[in-house]
Design a protein around this motif. Structure first.
Motif, mmCIF file in Angstrom:
data_model
loop_
_atom_site.group_PDB
_atom_site.id
_atom_site.type_symbol
_atom_site.label_atom_id
_atom_site.label_comp_id
_atom_site.label_asym_id
_atom_site.label_seq_id
_atom_site.Cartn_x
_atom_site.Cartn_y
_atom_site.Cartn_z
ATOM 1 N N LYS A 175 -29.709 -13.614 33.896
ATOM 2 C CA LYS A 175 -30.422 -12.587 34.654
ATOM 3 C C LYS A 175 -29.857 -11.201 34.346
ATOM 4 C CE LYS A 175 -31.756 -11.285 39.327
ATOM 5 N NZ LYS A 175 -31.616 -11.528 40.747
ATOM 6 N N ILE A 176 -28.539 -11.098 34.226
ATOM 7 C CA ILE A 176 -27.897 -9.824 33.893
ATOM 8 C C ILE A 176 -28.372 -9.336 32.523
ATOM 9 C CG2 ILE A 176 -25.676 -8.762 33.274
ATOM 10 C CD1 ILE A 176 -24.440 -10.566 35.526
ATOM 11 N N ALA A 177 -28.416 -10.241 31.544
ATOM 12 C CA ALA A 177 -28.861 -9.875 30.191
ATOM 13 C C ALA A 177 -30.318 -9.409 30.204
ATOM 14 C CB ALA A 177 -28.685 -11.059 29.245
ATOM 15 N N LEU A 178 -31.177 -10.151 30.886
ATOM 16 C CA LEU A 178 -32.597 -9.798 30.935
ATOM 17 C C LEU A 178 -32.818 -8.452 31.625
ATOM 18 C CD1 LEU A 178 -34.053 -13.313 31.765
ATOM 19 C CD2 LEU A 178 -34.359 -12.063 29.614
ATOM 20 N N GLU A 179 -32.095 -8.232 32.733
ATOM 21 C CA GLU A 179 -32.232 -6.958 33.443
ATOM 22 C C GLU A 179 -31.751 -5.794 32.584
ATOM 23 O OE1 GLU A 179 -30.227 -7.446 37.200
ATOM 24 O OE2 GLU A 179 -31.878 -8.623 38.038
ATOM 25 N N ASP A 180 -30.641 -6.003 31.866
ATOM 26 C CA ASP A 180 -30.127 -4.945 31.004
ATOM 27 C C ASP A 180 -31.104 -4.638 29.866
ATOM 28 O OD1 ASP A 180 -27.668 -3.240 30.228
ATOM 29 O OD2 ASP A 180 -28.231 -4.280 28.366
ATOM 30 N N ALA A 181 -31.735 -5.696 29.323
ATOM 31 C CA ALA A 181 -32.708 -5.524 28.242
ATOM 32 C C ALA A 181 -34.039 -4.991 28.755
ATOM 33 C CB ALA A 181 -32.912 -6.856 27.524
ATOM 34 N N LYS A 182 -34.200 -4.967 30.063
ATOM 35 C CA LYS A 182 -35.437 -4.502 30.710
ATOM 36 C C LYS A 182 -36.650 -5.334 30.285
ATOM 37 C CE LYS A 182 -33.749 0.221 31.297
ATOM 38 N NZ LYS A 182 -32.367 -0.049 31.076
ATOM 39 N N VAL A 183 -36.440 -6.666 30.248
ATOM 40 C CA VAL A 183 -37.517 -7.611 29.942
ATOM 41 C C VAL A 183 -37.495 -8.726 30.977
ATOM 42 C CG1 VAL A 183 -37.545 -7.142 27.458
ATOM 43 C CG2 VAL A 183 -36.071 -8.948 28.346
ATOM 44 N N LYS A 184 -38.630 -9.411 31.095
ATOM 45 C CA LYS A 184 -38.725 -10.554 31.992
ATOM 46 C C LYS A 184 -38.575 -11.830 31.176
ATOM 47 C CE LYS A 184 -41.651 -8.098 35.175
ATOM 48 N NZ LYS A 184 -42.984 -7.730 35.494
ATOM 49 N N GLU A 185 -38.076 -12.867 31.813
ATOM 50 C CA GLU A 185 -37.855 -14.129 31.111
ATOM 51 C C GLU A 185 -39.137 -14.657 30.473
ATOM 52 O OE1 GLU A 185 -35.529 -18.371 31.648
ATOM 53 O OE2 GLU A 185 -35.622 -16.989 33.337
ATOM 54 N N ALA A 186 -40.277 -14.450 31.128
ATOM 55 C CA ALA A 186 -41.558 -14.924 30.593
ATOM 56 C C ALA A 186 -41.978 -14.161 29.335
ATOM 57 C CB ALA A 186 -42.644 -14.797 31.657
ATOM 58 N N GLU A 187 -41.368 -13.006 29.086
ATOM 59 C CA GLU A 187 -41.722 -12.178 27.930
ATOM 60 C C GLU A 187 -40.864 -12.457 26.702
ATOM 61 O OE1 GLU A 187 -42.995 -8.221 30.514
ATOM 62 O OE2 GLU A 187 -40.987 -8.340 29.661
ATOM 63 N N VAL A 188 -39.870 -13.336 26.828
ATOM 64 C CA VAL A 188 -38.945 -13.579 25.718
ATOM 65 C C VAL A 188 -38.842 -15.064 25.393
ATOM 66 C CG1 VAL A 188 -37.559 -11.538 26.267
ATOM 67 C CG2 VAL A 188 -36.893 -13.753 27.192
ATOM 68 N N THR A 189 -38.303 -15.329 24.218
ATOM 69 C CA THR A 189 -37.984 -16.692 23.790
ATOM 70 C C THR A 189 -36.483 -16.744 23.528
ATOM 71 O OG1 THR A 189 -40.132 -16.901 22.725
ATOM 72 C CG2 THR A 189 -38.426 -18.464 22.055
ATOM 73 N N PHE A 190 -35.799 -17.659 24.196
ATOM 74 C CA PHE A 190 -34.370 -17.825 23.967
ATOM 75 C C PHE A 190 -34.177 -18.683 22.732
ATOM 76 C CE2 PHE A 190 -34.147 -16.170 28.161
ATOM 77 C CZ PHE A 190 -32.912 -15.554 28.237
ATOM 78 N N THR A 191 -33.411 -18.159 21.751
ATOM 79 C CA THR A 191 -33.166 -18.904 20.520
ATOM 80 C C THR A 191 -31.833 -19.636 20.566
ATOM 81 O OG1 THR A 191 -32.299 -16.892 19.487
ATOM 82 C CG2 THR A 191 -34.618 -17.414 19.117
ATOM 83 N N SER A 192 -30.901 -19.173 21.399
ATOM 84 C CA SER A 192 -29.663 -19.921 21.621
ATOM 85 C C SER A 192 -28.982 -19.423 22.890
ATOM 86 C CB SER A 192 -28.711 -19.827 20.419
ATOM 87 O OG SER A 192 -28.177 -18.539 20.302
#
Length: 170
Positions: free
Chosen positions: A31-48
């Motif tokens: 959650k900290i990483a996503l908030e810092d990147a200013k993106v929502k989890e539904a908008e990204v794909t985790f590769t690792s």
């Protein structure tokens, strides 16, 4: 009475120290990483995702960028990288990366990888290097073992830039 006051003060101090050093979960780190990147989890794909040296490691991609985060167990962002995806590069860069002329050699790419992971040449085993494409960019796909870890990275053949990297315990 003094012993009771001393015991109560000690208990409060210990509770305060433990609370100050509280550890976060992997979901909280994500959650900290996503908030810092200013993106929502539904908008990204985790590769690792994983743990390395008591830090949470996340690689994820949005439509426009690739992200790398190292987050300590206390929630502090220790390292982050944001790399624009190839389709968002200026036209001149696309032409440059799609050329067949290699700007760096395989040996130079290996040296870049070894320096990134801070491994010495005498400890490296099972080296594999292949020419590949990553998001439209020609790269050296490098894998090797050193110590008790497996390392991998993609390095641009034209710029020598590390486009992504990972290490896992064997």
């Amino acid at each position: 009475m003094n012993k009771l006051v001393y015991a109560a003060a000690s208990a409060l101090l210990m509770f305060g120290l433990v609370a100050c050093q509280s550890k976060i979960t992997d979901e909280e780190a994500k959650k900290i990483a996503l908030e810092d990147a200013k993106v929502k989890e539904a908008e990204v794909t985790f590769t690792s995702e994983g743990m390395e040296d008591d830090e949470y490691i996340f690689h994820f991609q949005s439509k426009s960028d690739s992200y790398f985060y190292e987050i300590s167990k206390t929630g502090k962002i220790e390292e982050k990288q944001v790399i624009p995806m190839a389709q968002n590069m200026p036209e001149i860069e696309k032409d440059k990366t799609s050329s067949n002329g290699q700007k760096i050699s395989q040996d130079e790419a290996l040296t870049i990888a070894y320096e990134k992971f801070q491994v010495s040449l005498e400890n490296v085993k099972n080296v594999k290097v292949k020419l590949d494409k990553e998001n439209g960019i020609e790269v050296y796909d490098i894998e090797f073992d050193a110590g008790n870890k497996e390392y991998s990275c993609d390095i641009s053949t034209t710029t020598g830039e590390i486009l992504n990297f990972d290490s896992d315990a064997r």
